[in-house]
Design a protein around this motif. Structure first.
Motif, mmCIF file in Angstrom:
data_model
loop_
_atom_site.group_PDB
_atom_site.id
_atom_site.type_symbol
_atom_site.label_atom_id
_atom_site.label_comp_id
_atom_site.label_asym_id
_atom_site.label_seq_id
_atom_site.Cartn_x
_atom_site.Cartn_y
_atom_site.Cartn_z
ATOM 1 N N VAL A 113 0.736 -1.028 0.170
ATOM 2 C CA VAL A 113 -0.027 -0.041 -0.082
ATOM 3 C C VAL A 113 0.883 1.060 0.144
ATOM 4 O O VAL A 113 1.713 1.563 0.879
ATOM 5 C CB VAL A 113 -0.870 0.091 1.290
ATOM 6 N N LEU A 131 -4.903 6.136 4.638
ATOM 7 C CA LEU A 131 -4.273 4.813 5.151
ATOM 8 C C LEU A 131 -5.424 4.666 6.358
ATOM 9 O O LEU A 131 -5.680 3.571 6.553
ATOM 10 C CB LEU A 131 -2.934 5.146 5.686
ATOM 11 N N ALA A 167 -7.454 1.244 6.605
ATOM 12 C CA ALA A 167 -7.006 0.325 7.940
ATOM 13 C C ALA A 167 -8.459 0.090 8.799
ATOM 14 O O ALA A 167 -8.630 -0.930 9.266
ATOM 15 C CB ALA A 167 -6.049 1.155 9.093
ATOM 16 N N LEU A 200 -0.207 -6.780 5.040
ATOM 17 C CA LEU A 200 0.078 -5.405 4.311
ATOM 18 C C LEU A 200 1.359 -4.833 4.675
ATOM 19 O O LEU A 200 1.736 -4.648 5.780
ATOM 20 C CB LEU A 200 -1.222 -4.464 4.518
ATOM 21 N N VAL A 225 3.132 -1.024 4.002
ATOM 22 C CA VAL A 225 2.856 0.247 3.847
ATOM 23 C C VAL A 225 3.767 1.183 3.723
ATOM 24 O O VAL A 225 4.750 1.398 4.549
ATOM 25 C CB VAL A 225 1.847 0.736 5.091
ATOM 26 N N LEU A 276 4.426 5.360 3.059
ATOM 27 C CA LEU A 276 4.210 6.648 3.023
ATOM 28 C C LEU A 276 5.288 7.409 2.780
ATOM 29 O O LEU A 276 6.399 7.439 3.599
ATOM 30 C CB LEU A 276 3.381 7.090 4.404
ATOM 31 N N LEU A 286 -2.080 3.873 12.736
ATOM 32 C CA LEU A 286 -2.924 2.796 11.809
ATOM 33 C C LEU A 286 -3.393 1.554 13.073
ATOM 34 O O LEU A 286 -4.094 0.856 12.723
ATOM 35 C CB LEU A 286 -2.385 2.074 10.684
ATOM 36 N N ALA A 301 -0.667 -2.956 13.552
ATOM 37 C CA ALA A 301 0.211 -2.336 12.933
ATOM 38 C C ALA A 301 1.388 -2.132 13.486
ATOM 39 O O ALA A 301 1.525 -1.613 14.699
ATOM 40 C CB ALA A 301 -0.441 -1.044 12.376
ATOM 41 N N LEU A 323 0.093 -5.385 9.664
ATOM 42 C CA LEU A 323 0.291 -4.137 8.892
ATOM 43 C C LEU A 323 1.663 -3.675 9.252
ATOM 44 O O LEU A 323 1.972 -3.347 10.270
ATOM 45 C CB LEU A 323 -0.505 -2.910 9.210
ATOM 46 N N VAL A 375 4.744 -1.302 8.750
ATOM 47 C CA VAL A 375 4.808 0.332 8.122
ATOM 48 C C VAL A 375 6.287 0.461 8.025
ATOM 49 O O VAL A 375 7.213 0.388 8.736
ATOM 50 C CB VAL A 375 4.124 1.199 9.040
#
Length: 337
Positions: A17, A27, A31, A42, A44, A46, A60, A68, A82, A84
């Motif tokens: 993502v 996001l 989520a 997932l 992620v 950014l 998240l 997350a 998730l 990140v």
């Protein structure tokens, strides 16, 4: 909130993502709507500055039912979580584990969305899904194309639902998006896509994709790759290091030390260079005006004083012209992102 535990799994499904400007809100919406038993991991990315505090995982984690965490190098990837990206490091994958890499920036970013999507395409093929959310420019578009080329699925946030629609709209215009949906419905699409039976696609891996993934995983200042294998010289120079850029394809470039640029991002970088040069010119002309007037006052009336006054008027006129050019640039949307 009690978080769902990662379920045992056979073959891993992984979704990447990616988001940029306006991405935090998108996001959070994704989520919040994820199923608690999602048969998928997932990863992620950014776009955030390298020195920024890493708080996105906490945001998240509070937003939805799945846990997350900030990605940790070497951690095994599991469904229902998730991962990140950490600021300043590419988020990649290899052999079912997280790889955090210090490889060259892509479009000026590390972590970069294209780098993540490319790694997922290589490692997971048809079991990879790419999701592109709100953002500016076009990071992630080529990564979605890589996932599709390996049989994976691609999703874009509906441009009308995105705070900054350029990134998902660019992917749609490029023809690399299978499905598009508002952020609140992407969880349902992920559940649908990752619940289907997937057969391994018999597709050859593009050696250029493998080389670009190798570059992203490389240590800083690595010299064990040759970007000339990616394509011919482009005639352009890299905004980061001013080295020669290789044309990987019509819309993608890499320099000899590995910095990567899409055509759109390279154009933006050139605009930034022009703006910076114009501001330097404005400052220099303003100083020239002041200095010319001071010298004119010092020497008093006469030929030399008139010469200094003429120089001051010329500098003032040039300052006005450049100021109008800068105003037009910002009015046209060329201001800071």
């Amino acid at each position: 909130m009690v978080k769902a535990k990662a379920r045992g799994q056979g073959t891993l499904n992984v979704a990447g993502v990616g988001a940029s400007a306006g991405g935090v809100e998108a996001l959070k919406a994704v989520a919040a709507a994820l199923p608690a038993d999602l048969p998928c991991a997932l990863l992620v990315v950014l776009h955030i500055p390298p020195g920024a505090p890493s708080v996105l995982a906490r945001i998240l984690d509070r937003a939805g039912p799945l846990p997350a965490v900030t990605a940790v190098n070497g951690r095994r990837i599991e469904h229902g979580c998730l991962y990140v990206a950490a600021p300043g490091r590419h988020l990649l994958v290899d052999d079912g584990r997280i790889v955090l890499a210090d490889g060259p920036t892509e479009n000026g970013h590390r972590p970069a969305i294209n780098a993540l999507f490319r790694a997922l395409a290589l490692s997971y093929g048809a079991r990879a899904t790419g999701v592109l959310l709100s953002g500016v420019l076009d990071d992630g578009v080529q990564g979605l194309a890589a996932i599709r080329s390996r049989g994976g699925a691609t999703i874009a946030q509906s441009p009308g639902d995105a705070l900054f629609p350029a990134m998902p709209q660019g992917a749609i215009d490029a023809g690399v998006v299978d499905r598009q949906a508002p952020a609140t419905e992407i969880g349902r699409l992920l559940e649908e896509l990752n619940g289907r039976t997937v057969e391994a696609a018999d597709t050859a891996i593009d050696p250029r994709m493998e080389l670009e993934n190798q570059i992203a995983m490389a240590r800083p200042f690595a010299a064990d790759f040759d970007t000339e294998e990616l394509g011919p010289p482009s005639g352009y120079v890299c905004p980061d290091c001013h080295g020669a850029l290789i044309a990987v394809n019509d819309g993608s470039y890499r320099c000899h030390v590995g910095h990567a640029w899409t055509g759109e991002a390279l154009l933006q970088a050139r605009d930034d260079e022009v703006r910076s040069a114009l501001w330097v010119a404005v400052r220099s002309l303003q100083e020239k005006t002041k200095l010319s007037r001071r010298l004119a006052q010092r020497v008093g009336p006469g030929v030399l004083g008139e010469r200094y006054e003429a120089l001051a008027r010329e500098a003032e006129h040039a300052t006005t012209v450049l100021g109008r050019r800068l105003d037009a640039t910002y009015d046209a949307g060329g201001g800071p992102d």
